[in-house]
Design an enzyme around this catalytic site. Structure first.
Site, short mmCIF file in Angstrom:
data_model
loop_
_atom_site.label_atom_id
_atom_site.label_comp_id
_atom_site.label_asym_id
_atom_site.label_seq_id
_atom_site.Cartn_x
_atom_site.Cartn_y
_atom_site.Cartn_z
N TYR A 1 -9.14 -1.96 6.83
CA TYR A 1 -8.48 -0.65 6.94
C TYR A 1 -8.07 -0.34 8.37
O TYR A 1 -7.19 0.49 8.59
CB TYR A 1 -9.41 0.46 6.44
CG TYR A 1 -9.65 0.48 4.95
CD1 TYR A 1 -9.05 -0.42 4.09
CD2 TYR A 1 -10.51 1.42 4.39
CE1 TYR A 1 -9.28 -0.40 2.73
CE2 TYR A 1 -10.76 1.47 3.03
CZ TYR A 1 -10.14 0.55 2.19
OH TYR A 1 -10.39 0.59 0.84
N TYR B 1 0.89 -1.15 0.00
CA TYR B 1 0.00 0.00 0.00
C TYR B 1 0.93 1.20 0.00
O TYR B 1 1.39 1.66 1.04
CB TYR B 1 -0.90 0.00 1.23
CG TYR B 1 -2.02 1.02 1.18
CD1 TYR B 1 -3.24 0.69 0.58
CD2 TYR B 1 -1.87 2.28 1.73
CE1 TYR B 1 -4.28 1.63 0.53
CE2 TYR B 1 -2.90 3.21 1.69
CZ TYR B 1 -4.10 2.87 1.09
OH TYR B 1 -5.13 3.80 1.04
#
Length: 282
Positions: free
Chosen positions: A244, A150
């Site tokens: 998340y 990410y």
């Protein structure tokens, strides 16, 4: 069934092309710049691309924890797979993860070199019915395999706060805050925002029951790479998702309520809202 577009949104920056669903090659990507690794952003004092960690002098083909300073916290991988995982969305591996780097004497085949090898799995960006962008794998992924990072702009606390407060209810929040506890050294937080500069990880959706887990991994810099590993075997055509929040339940009151968004993952254990780190809003 996704109709693949023959292009590559990474523009050749990844080991394998990152394709996109046909008809979406230009949609929403005009202001997006692809970068396979983290870049220095506002408020980040260290350039993530700068080599700041020392290398090892191991002359074996593959390093071992007993003699390699890079593995002083233990070996994180075996046969290219992450060692310890739970069945849920979190990871039980609590030790810091360091890989051998460009200054190390050991060979490229060292078992401690995984995330730095980059993307190896063919992925495709597509449009979901109600959750915006998404990513599917075009090949099978074995449990524990590194999938992608990410990656994006590494920014400071004040900049993360400014960007988050400036968002409207219609804006997507891409900022990930990873907190690491360092014992006597206290708490370290890394903020990564791939909204305008990032990699394929930017397009991954949240799920309350994901098939990927995130682990901070250091290669050549004190700035960690936010690496995503498969938490189970994944079949071709499956959408890739991660939690998340990193598996941590958040307090649901305070300034963050104004920006909290409904979660549409449709899992049985869905919390009802997308995770939001409200610490930068207070």
């Amino acid at each position: 069934m996704i109709s693949l577009y023959g292009g590559d949104i990474s523009n050749g920056l990844e080991n394998v092309p990152v394709c996109i669903e046909k008809g979406l090659c230009e949609e929403g990507l005009q202001k997006f710049q692809y970068t396979p690794e983290n870049v220095q952003g506002v408020g980040c004092d260290v350039d993530p691309s700068e080599v700041t960690l020392p290398g090892c002098s191991c002359r074996s083909a593959s390093c071992v924890p007993s003699s390699c300073p890079c593995l002083r916290f233990g070996l994180a991988y075996t046969e290219g797979c992450f060692l310890e995982q739970r069945e849920d969305s979190g990871a039980s591996y609590s030790q810091p993860v360091f890989e051998c780097d460009v200054l190390c004497v050991c060979g490229e085949s060292c078992q401690s070199r995984v995330v730095q090898s980059g993307l190896q799995t063919r992925l495709c960006v597509f449009r979901t019915e109600n959750r915006g962008w998404g990513v599917v794998t075009l090949e099978a992924i074995r449990r524990g395999r590194f999938v992608c990072e990410y990656a994006g702009e590494v920014i400071g606390f004040e900049e993360a706060r400014r960007r988050q407060l400036s968002q409207t209810p219609e804006d997507k929040n891409y900022i990930i805050a990873v907190q690491e506890h360092g014992g006597s050294q206290g708490l370290g937080v890394t903020f990564v925002d791939p909204a305008f500069m990032g990699n394929v990880g930017r397009f991954l959706n949240h799920s309350c029951h994901p098939n990927l887990i995130m682990m901070p991994v250091r290669v050549h810099s004190v700035v960690p790479r936010l690496a995503l590993f498969s938490s189970r075997d994944i079949e071709p055509g499956e959408e890739l998702t991660f939690d998340y929040s990193g598996g941590h339940t958040e307090k649901r009151v305070g300034a963050g309520d104004l920006q909290r968004k409904v979660c549409l993952c449709a899992e049985q254990n869905c919390t009802g809202f997308l995770p939001l780190d409200i610490s930068v809003l207070q």
